[in-house]
Design an enzyme around this catalytic site. Sequence first.
Site, PDB file in Angstrom:
ATOM      1  N   CYS A 222     -21.130 124.903  54.277  1.00 33.92           N
ATOM      2  CA  CYS A 222     -21.114 125.791  54.820  1.00 33.92           C
ATOM      3  C   CYS A 222     -19.701 125.600  56.048  1.00 33.92           C
ATOM      4  O   CYS A 222     -19.765 126.395  56.507  1.00 33.92           O
ATOM      5  CB  CYS A 222     -22.066 125.644  55.795  1.00 33.92           C
ATOM      6  SG  CYS A 222     -22.923 124.341  56.579  1.00 33.92           S
TER       7      CYS A 222
ATOM      8  N   GLU B 222     -28.686 129.234  60.283  1.00 31.79           N
ATOM      9  CA  GLU B 222     -27.781 128.768  59.991  1.00 31.79           C
ATOM     10  C   GLU B 222     -27.283 129.603  58.922  1.00 31.79           C
ATOM     11  O   GLU B 222     -27.609 129.417  58.207  1.00 31.79           O
ATOM     12  CB  GLU B 222     -27.477 126.715  59.948  1.00 31.79           C
ATOM     13  CG  GLU B 222     -28.077 126.592  60.982  1.00 31.79           C
ATOM     14  CD  GLU B 222     -26.670 126.147  62.354  1.00 31.79           C
ATOM     15  OE1 GLU B 222     -25.865 126.608  62.175  1.00 31.79           O
ATOM     16  OE2 GLU B 222     -27.617 125.652  62.778  1.00 31.79           O
TER      17      GLU B 222
END
Length: 501
Positions: free
Chosen positions: A287, A253
Site C-alpha cells: 500500500c 486502510e
Amino acid sequence: MNIDDVLAEFGLDATRMQNGSLSVRSPIDGTQVARLAEHSTADAHLAIDAAHTAFMAWRMVPAPRRGELVRLLGDELRAHKQGLGRLVSIEAGKILAEGAGEVQEMIDICDFAVGLSRQLHGLTIASERPGHRMMETWHPLGVVGVISAFNFPVAVWSWNAALALICGDAVVWKPSEKTPLTALACQVLFNRAMEKFGDAPANLSQVLIGGREIGQALAAHYRVALVSATGSTRMGRELSPIVAARFGRCLLELGGNNAIIVGPTADLDMALRGILFGAVGTAGQRCTTTRRLIVHESVADELLGRLKRAYSSARIGSPLEPGTLVGPLIDRAAYDGMQAALESARQQGGKVVGGERRLADQYPQAWYVSPALVEMPGQTKVVLQETFAPILYVMRYTTFDEAVEMQNGVPQGLSSAVFTNDLREAEWFMSAAGSDCGIANVNIGTSGAEIGGAFGGEKETGGGRESGSDAWKAYMRRATNTVNFSRELPLAQGIKFGSDT
C-alpha cells in the site's frame, strides 16, 4: 518449497488440508499448496458470539496482565520468525528478507503493546464547579473484526490484535482468501501463548476462512464493535456503509498512490535507493509502494538514466532464492491489471520501459514481470489510479509549489516523501500547506514505516490509524467522569435551577 515441513512447524498437517473448497496457490510457481474448508456465515455468527463471551471476561482482567499474553505471543513469534517468514514468502510471494521482516514487525508491535498495557492513560480535567473533579477513562470496546489483505498477511493482523488484546478486546480475523495458511499458523502460535498464560478465556482470538461473505458478516454483526479492514478503496466503499448502518466503528486502510518528490538539491544516491525499494519491493504490491516520481527538471535526465540502469540490474525470480529483489505478482488478475494500466499509459502519451512478463518458461503458472518505468507528459487519468503492480510513473516539475500540487492531486492520501537538502522545501512539505498524506517523509522513501508511529492516510485511503502513537484509542471507548466531593450541587454554566432561581 518444502511447504509440508513449514506447515509441520506449526502443527498443521498438509495432508489434511486438501479437501476443502478454497484453493490456495503459491504465486512462486502457481502450484496448489492447500484446499481449505471455508466457514459459512452461520459459522461467523457463532464465532462472533463466542468472541463476545470471551470479551465479557477479558475486559475485567487488568491491562498489565493482558499485556503478559501479548508478551508470550511475541516470544512465540521470536521462536518461529524464520518459519513464519518463509511461509509468508511461499504464500504471498515476498522475498525471504521481506517475509522475515514482516514477522519482525509483529514482534515489534507486541513489544510496543506490552509497554502500552501500563500506559492506557486518561486525563484529569479542570472543572468550573467548586469541589468537583473531571476526568476521562478508557474502557475495553468489544469484539474487533480484522479483515486483512494478501500483501501483508500477518503484520496487519498483529497491529490490530496486539493493541486490541491489551485494550481488553476479543478478535475475529478474516484473512485474505489468497493467504489463509499464514493466518492459521498465527492462530497456532496464539493458542500456544494462551496455554502458557493459563487463565485467558477461550475464543479470545479466532480465524475465519472464506471470501467476501465472511467480511460482510463481520461488518453487519451488531456485536462487532470495530471493523478494521485493509484492502482496496472499492472494498472500503462496500464495507463501510454496512458498518455505518448499525453505527459501528470502521478503521480503514485502503488505497495508496504514493509519490516521491526529488528536488534540485537532493542527494541522488539516497534518492535512487529510496525510489528503487519503494517502487519494486514486494513487486509493487505494498500500500506504500512508490507509484509516482515527481522530479525537478534540472536533475530528471540524470536520475532517470540511473533508475533505468538500476531497474535492469534488479534480479527477478523466486523469492526463496538468495539475491532475488523482485518476486512474482500474486496472480493472473494482478498481471492483467498491470498490462491494462500500461496500455492506458501509452494511449495517454506515456513512454514505457519494462513491464513485460518474465520467467514464463520456468514458471508457466506464475506471473513474474519486469518493473516498469513510465515517463508521462503529466498526471493523466491512469496516473490517478492505483495499480497494484510495479509501475512507476515519472513526471517533471519546475517549481516546488507545482510539485506539491501534483503530489496532492490524486484521490489517495497514504504515504509521501521528498528528497531535498533545502530546509525550506522540507519544512513546507511537512506543513499544513504541504503533503496531504498521513505519512510525509523527508529524505526517506514512502515504504518501510516503523510501528512506533500511527500508520494510515487520508481521502480514499480511509482515514484509519493503526500500530503506534495513540492508535490504541480506536480499540477502546472513552467516558468522561465528574466527581462531586463538595456538599453543594452547583450546575455548569452558572445555571440556577430550583426555588431560588
